[in-house]
Design an enzyme around this catalytic site. Structure first.
Site, PDB file in Angstrom:
ATOM      1  N   HIS A   1       0.768  -1.324   0.019  1.00 51.88           N
ATOM      2  CA  HIS A   1      -0.022  -0.369  -0.063  1.00 51.88           C
ATOM      3  C   HIS A   1       1.105   1.483   0.227  1.00 51.88           C
ATOM      4  O   HIS A   1       1.990   1.235   0.581  1.00 51.88           O
ATOM      5  CB  HIS A   1      -0.714  -0.346   1.393  1.00 51.88           C
ATOM      6  CG  HIS A   1      -0.452   0.105   2.600  1.00 51.88           C
ATOM      7  ND1 HIS A   1      -0.365   1.078   3.154  1.00 51.88           N
ATOM      8  CD2 HIS A   1       0.186  -0.939   3.462  1.00 51.88           C
ATOM      9  CE1 HIS A   1      -0.244   0.457   4.459  1.00 51.88           C
ATOM     10  NE2 HIS A   1       0.004  -0.303   4.468  1.00 51.88           N
TER      11      HIS A   1
ATOM     12  N   ASP B   1      -0.410   4.520   1.307  1.00 49.62           N
ATOM     13  CA  ASP B   1      -0.433   5.552   2.072  1.00 49.62           C
ATOM     14  C   ASP B   1       0.222   5.116   2.964  1.00 49.62           C
ATOM     15  O   ASP B   1       0.768   4.350   3.403  1.00 49.62           O
ATOM     16  CB  ASP B   1      -1.659   5.147   2.829  1.00 49.62           C
ATOM     17  CG  ASP B   1      -2.480   4.288   3.297  1.00 49.62           C
ATOM     18  OD1 ASP B   1      -2.341   3.101   2.664  1.00 49.62           O
ATOM     19  OD2 ASP B   1      -3.439   4.119   4.037  1.00 49.62           O
TER      20      ASP B   1
ATOM     21  N   ASP C   1       6.169   1.693   6.277  1.00 53.06           N
ATOM     22  CA  ASP C   1       4.548   0.614   6.510  1.00 53.06           C
ATOM     23  C   ASP C   1       4.569   1.486   5.482  1.00 53.06           C
ATOM     24  O   ASP C   1       3.738   3.011   6.092  1.00 53.06           O
ATOM     25  CB  ASP C   1       3.727   0.488   7.358  1.00 53.06           C
ATOM     26  CG  ASP C   1       3.074   0.015   7.303  1.00 53.06           C
ATOM     27  OD1 ASP C   1       2.199   0.142   6.500  1.00 53.06           O
ATOM     28  OD2 ASP C   1       2.203   0.643   8.804  1.00 53.06           O
TER      29      ASP C   1
ATOM     30  N   GLU D   1      -5.061   1.284   2.989  1.00 56.19           N
ATOM     31  CA  GLU D   1      -5.101   0.981   3.470  1.00 56.19           C
ATOM     32  C   GLU D   1      -5.105   0.641   4.775  1.00 56.19           C
ATOM     33  O   GLU D   1      -5.984   0.239   5.296  1.00 56.19           O
ATOM     34  CB  GLU D   1      -3.742  -0.125   3.419  1.00 56.19           C
ATOM     35  CG  GLU D   1      -3.537  -1.701   3.668  1.00 56.19           C
ATOM     36  CD  GLU D   1      -2.998  -1.698   5.166  1.00 56.19           C
ATOM     37  OE1 GLU D   1      -3.033  -2.678   5.841  1.00 56.19           O
ATOM     38  OE2 GLU D   1      -2.856  -0.488   5.607  1.00 56.19           O
ATOM     39  N   GLU D   2      -4.521   1.779   5.573  1.00 57.38           N
ATOM     40  CA  GLU D   2      -5.173   2.046   6.444  1.00 57.38           C
ATOM     41  C   GLU D   2      -5.812   2.871   7.285  1.00 57.38           C
ATOM     42  O   GLU D   2      -6.297   3.102   8.381  1.00 57.38           O
ATOM     43  CB  GLU D   2      -3.362   3.576   6.742  1.00 57.38           C
ATOM     44  CG  GLU D   2      -2.055   3.090   6.488  1.00 57.38           C
ATOM     45  CD  GLU D   2      -1.417   1.974   7.689  1.00 57.38           C
ATOM     46  OE1 GLU D   2      -2.024   1.961   8.248  1.00 57.38           O
ATOM     47  OE2 GLU D   2      -0.133   1.372   7.329  1.00 57.38           O
TER      48      GLU D   2
ATOM     49  N   ASP E   1       4.260  -6.786   3.806  1.00 54.92           N
ATOM     50  CA  ASP E   1       3.881  -5.380   4.608  1.00 54.92           C
ATOM     51  C   ASP E   1       4.036  -6.267   6.180  1.00 54.92           C
ATOM     52  O   ASP E   1       3.239  -5.864   6.898  1.00 54.92           O
ATOM     53  CB  ASP E   1       2.279  -5.056   4.390  1.00 54.92           C
ATOM     54  CG  ASP E   1       1.684  -4.207   5.135  1.00 54.92           C
ATOM     55  OD1 ASP E   1       2.729  -2.872   5.790  1.00 54.92           O
ATOM     56  OD2 ASP E   1       0.823  -3.623   5.179  1.00 54.92           O
TER      57      ASP E   1
ATOM     58  N   HIS F   1       3.667   3.321  12.522  1.00 53.35           N
ATOM     59  CA  HIS F   1       2.680   4.440  12.556  1.00 53.35           C
ATOM     60  C   HIS F   1       3.046   4.862  13.545  1.00 53.35           C
ATOM     61  O   HIS F   1       2.526   5.929  14.562  1.00 53.35           O
ATOM     62  CB  HIS F   1       1.454   4.085  12.732  1.00 53.35           C
ATOM     63  CG  HIS F   1       0.768   3.061  12.354  1.00 53.35           C
ATOM     64  ND1 HIS F   1      -0.736   2.407  11.927  1.00 53.35           N
ATOM     65  CD2 HIS F   1       0.973   3.011  10.824  1.00 53.35           C
ATOM     66  CE1 HIS F   1      -0.922   1.944  11.702  1.00 53.35           C
ATOM     67  NE2 HIS F   1       0.392   2.122  10.760  1.00 53.35           N
TER      68      HIS F   1
HETATM   69 ZN   LIG Z   1       1.161  -1.814   5.987  1.00 53.67          ZN
END
Ligand SMILES: [Zn+2]
Length: 413
Positions: free
Chosen positions: A81, A83, A144, A178-179, A201, A384
């Site tokens: 992903h 984003d 990520d 995705e997030e 991922d 994150h």
């Molecule tokens: Zn991810």
């Protein structure tokens, strides 16, 4: 096989592009800036010879590496992903590299209060001698999932530059959002045309995850009995108080995120709102098995029944909404999907470890949409957060894994 690694250069180029998604937006992609990254990826794919690479109007990148084998090989797809998480700023990322890591805590140069501590990151112990990429401590890094994107891009280049590596048709898919849980909302599986997919991922090098939680949402709606507070004796049944009692009866030493780990599930309140007359409680229910989900929902029903005995004039409704299901139910029907990945990890020089995710992935939804899709490591850690990191060596191992995996599917076809 010869690898001339450019994965880190790619990664450093990608993380400086802000691609944060936004859960409050109703557009797809949720933020237009994700398309800037998509356009760059398309350009780079075309430059290495992937002629059909394109960005669709919803912000998805599709591309094909044509087969160079005459065997009938299943079409495999690699997916990451684009984003980054809305939980932490992804603007003006300034990546830093700690060369030849010595096993110490890493203090981040842009904000001395931020440090990647061994105590919080036991995985750092395996990185001594490696090169670690971090942010400067003022933003997340974006490994990520830009580590995964860079790894797939680099593997594509290796495959195209080495025609002696035989493989079937390889599809590449980069998704937005995705997030915020919308990563596969607008994916066109027919157009993608893959038989099997792998998200790149995962966290620790060598890991493959073929299992996720199964997930339901539960909403409890309570209708109480209102009356003037001066004249309410024997009449009022307070919806807020009923809701509070239900929450109070939840198990205290089990069945919650803060008391479970490994393969245990939970029943977890995520929202409460109400007035005297009407209150709503929302829950998420998580477990690895259907029976485990059911058990927790039956427990909630029982708590509600018990509490409502004291409020005969009020009503309470429980609605269960399925969210996603453990991908294992689908993936285990095709054992070669995981077997081939384990062998690829081995050939990349790592010890394969099979695990499960205490959450869902794009792969769990893809699996149930008809495209079985376990998750392979990308090397991203502490995602994150401002202390996110990834090592150069783990990214290189992921590239090798992807290339070997493509070759193994051909070999075994
Ligand atoms: Zn991810």
């Amino acid at each position: 096989m010869i690898f001339k690694h450019t994965v880190t250069e790619r990664f450093l180029r990608y993380v400086v592009i802000d691609t944060q998604s936004d859960p409050t937006s109703s557009t797809c992609p949720s933020t237009d800036k994700q398309k800037d990254f998509g356009r760059l990826l398309v350009r780079e794919l075309q430059e290495i010879g992937v002629a059909d690479a394109h960005l669709d109007p919803h912000g998805y990148v599709y591309a094909t590496i044509p087969a160079n084998s005459s065997k009938q090989v299943p079409v495999i797809c690699f997916c990451s992903h684009m984003d980054t998480s809305p939980d932490c700023s992804g603007a003006n990322v300034k990546p830093q590299i700690v060369r030849d890591y010595r096993g110490n805590d890493i203090v981040l140069c842009g904000d001395q209060s931020q440090a990647i501590r061994i105590a919080d990151n036991p995985a750092l112990a395996d990185q001594v001698g490696n090169d670690i990429v971090t942010s400067d401590g003022t933003t997340l890094l974006g490994a990520d999932n830009k580590a995964g994107v860079a790894e797939i891009m680099d593997a594509a280049q290796v495959l195209l530059a080495n025609p002696q590596i035989k493989h079937g048709t390889i599809k590449i898919l980069f998704t937005p959002d995705e997030e915020i849980g919308r990563g596969v909302d607008k994916v066109d599986l027919k157009k993608l045309g893959a038989d099997v997919a792998y998200t790149i991922d995962g966290e620790t090098a060598g890991h493959i995850e073929d299992e996720t939680f199964s997930a339901d949402g539960a909403v409890v709606t309570i209708e109480g009995v209102s009356a003037h507070p001066g004249f309410a004796k024997g009449k009022m049944e307070h919806a807020i108080k009923i809701a509070s009692r239900i929450v109070e009866r939840l198990p205290k030493d089990a069945c919650s995120p803060e008391t479970t780990a490994g393969r245990e599930g939970f029943l977890h309140p995520i929202g409460i709102s109400g007035t005297l007359e009407r209150a709503t409680l929302s829950f998420i229910v998580r477990d690895f098995t259907e029976a485990g989900l059911k058990e927790k929902e039956v427990l909630l029903e029982k708590i509600i029944r018990d509490v409502m005995e004291d409020f005969p004039q009020s009503t309470c409704r429980l609605e269960i909404q399925p969210q996603y299901r453990n991908m294992k139910q689908i993936v285990e029907r095709h054992p070669e999907i995981v077997d081939n990945a384990m062998e690829a990890i081995r050939r990349a020089g790592l010890t394969p470890v099979k695990g499960s995710i205490r959450g869902g992935t794009d792969g769990s939804r893809l699996s149930f949409m008809g495209l079985p899709c376990p998750n392979i490591f990308a090397g991203e850690h502490a995602f994150h957060s401002r202390t996110e990191w990834v090592s150069v060596q783990d990214m290189e191992a992921a590239v090798r894994t992807i290339v070997h995996l493509a070759a193994i599917w051909e070999e075994r076809a």
